[in-house]
Design a protein around this motif. Structure first.
Motif, short mmCIF file in Angstrom:
data_model
loop_
_atom_site.label_atom_id
_atom_site.label_comp_id
_atom_site.label_asym_id
_atom_site.label_seq_id
_atom_site.Cartn_x
_atom_site.Cartn_y
_atom_site.Cartn_z
N THR A 91 46.85 18.42 67.58
CA THR A 91 47.96 18.32 68.66
C THR A 91 49.35 18.45 67.85
OG1 THR A 91 47.49 15.87 68.66
CG2 THR A 91 46.26 17.09 70.35
N PHE A 103 40.30 23.47 72.04
CA PHE A 103 39.40 22.45 71.36
C PHE A 103 37.79 22.69 71.83
CE2 PHE A 103 37.49 18.48 72.17
CZ PHE A 103 37.50 17.80 70.74
N ALA A 138 37.58 12.01 76.25
CA ALA A 138 37.88 13.32 76.46
C ALA A 138 39.36 13.46 77.03
CB ALA A 138 36.77 14.13 77.30
N VAL A 142 42.65 15.83 75.79
CA VAL A 142 43.41 16.58 76.84
C VAL A 142 44.81 16.06 76.96
CG1 VAL A 142 43.45 17.29 79.34
CG2 VAL A 142 41.23 17.09 78.22
N ASN A 153 46.29 25.71 77.00
CA ASN A 153 44.94 24.99 76.42
C ASN A 153 43.92 25.13 76.92
OD1 ASN A 153 46.78 23.40 74.15
ND2 ASN A 153 47.70 22.19 76.02
N VAL A 155 39.90 23.75 76.76
CA VAL A 155 39.12 22.90 76.47
C VAL A 155 37.51 23.26 76.75
CG1 VAL A 155 38.38 20.37 76.72
CG2 VAL A 155 40.85 20.88 76.63
N VAL A 184 39.51 24.63 81.39
CA VAL A 184 38.23 23.89 81.07
C VAL A 184 37.07 24.40 81.11
CG1 VAL A 184 37.41 21.68 81.28
CG2 VAL A 184 39.75 21.63 81.65
#
Length: 265
Positions: A91, A103, A138, A142, A153, A155, A184
């Motif tokens: 990060t 990630f 988690a 985030v 980003n 995830v 996500v």
């Protein structure tokens, strides 16, 4: 042929060559200008409930992402201090470089009280009271990625395998709300359990790695193709889940240009 006409033709051909060269250079230049940073974690060697594939999954994901222009850090069989340190470095790099962050975690993930916990490698199963302190939330990952202020980003949690700690949580993971800069994906639907797989990879990682290597797929189509592959392979027993409000354009691997300057059919 008159000399002025021939000179004009030569000039026109030279202009076409310059334009074609510029077009061919667009995709590499765009990829080079866009920082791409990934942290890939695979935990298999749990002392209480070992898994067959997460290290393989992480290794193969790292290879696919490197081919897609990502600067990848790979961590396997990470305990809590190693995992926390890797997330901090990741990060911090995102904050400094900007661009796209990704990630990926493969291993045990447990939901307790609506919070998803990434379980580091440890010798003994934690008690319900120890789980929160011994794991990594988690949401913390985030939040740290979001705080970096970068453009996008991603995830990815292939961590919905059966809860190995009876009495410590509920089956599957809870949903993570996305945003305009957050995409996500879970390997299965919230509250459901994913398969570890009987081959080298979990069904989810196998299809995701293939999709990542397919030129020209945008972000959403990459994960939709993964969803379709997993659903079909498992005969509907496992359905990956996506959450995103991202409305920009992102392609993992640019499509190669055809000789005529367009994309291949």
């Amino acid at each position: 042929m008159p000399r002025p006409v021939w000179a004009a033709i030569q000039s026109f051909v030279a202009i076409l060559l310059v334009v074609a060269t510029a077009v061919v250079s667009v995709a590499p230049a765009r990829a080079a200008a866009e920082a791409r940073t990934a942290l890939i974690v695979g935990n298999s060697a749990y002392g209480f409930a070992p898994l067959a594939n997460p290290v393989n999954d992480a290794t193969d994901m790292a290879a696919a992402l490197r081919q897609s222009g990502f600067d990848v850090t790979l961590a396997t069989n990470a305990d809590q201090p190693a995992l926390q340190a890797a997330v901090k470095r990741f990060t911090d790099t995102l904050k400094a470089r900007g661009g796209v962050g990704l990630f990926f975690f493969a291993g045990h993930g447990i939901q307790v009280g609506g919070e998803n916990y990434i379980v580091p490698v440890m010798n003994k199963a934690p008690t319900p009271e120890e789980l929160r302190a011994a794991s990594v939330a988690a949401s913390d990952v985030v939040d740290a990625m979001t705080a970096a202020g970068n453009a996008l980003n991603i995830v990815v949690l292939d961590a919905c395998r059966d809860n190995p700690l009876p009495g410590t949580g509920t089956k599957g993971l809870s949903r993570i709300d996305s945003g305009a800069r957050l995409f996500v994906s879970f390997s299965t639907s919230p509250g459901a359990v994913a398969l570890d797989g009987e081959g080298r990879n979990s069904p989810y990682t196998k299809h995701l790695a293939r999709a990542l290597l397919t030129p020209g797929l945008n972000l959403e189509d990459t994960f939709k193709r993964t969803l379709k592959g997993v659903y079909q392979e498992t005969a509907g027993k496992q359905t990956p889940w996506l959450s995103s409000s991202f409305f920009g354009d992102f392609v993992f691997r640019e499509a190669a240009l055809a000789p005529g300057g367009g994309t291949p059919p």
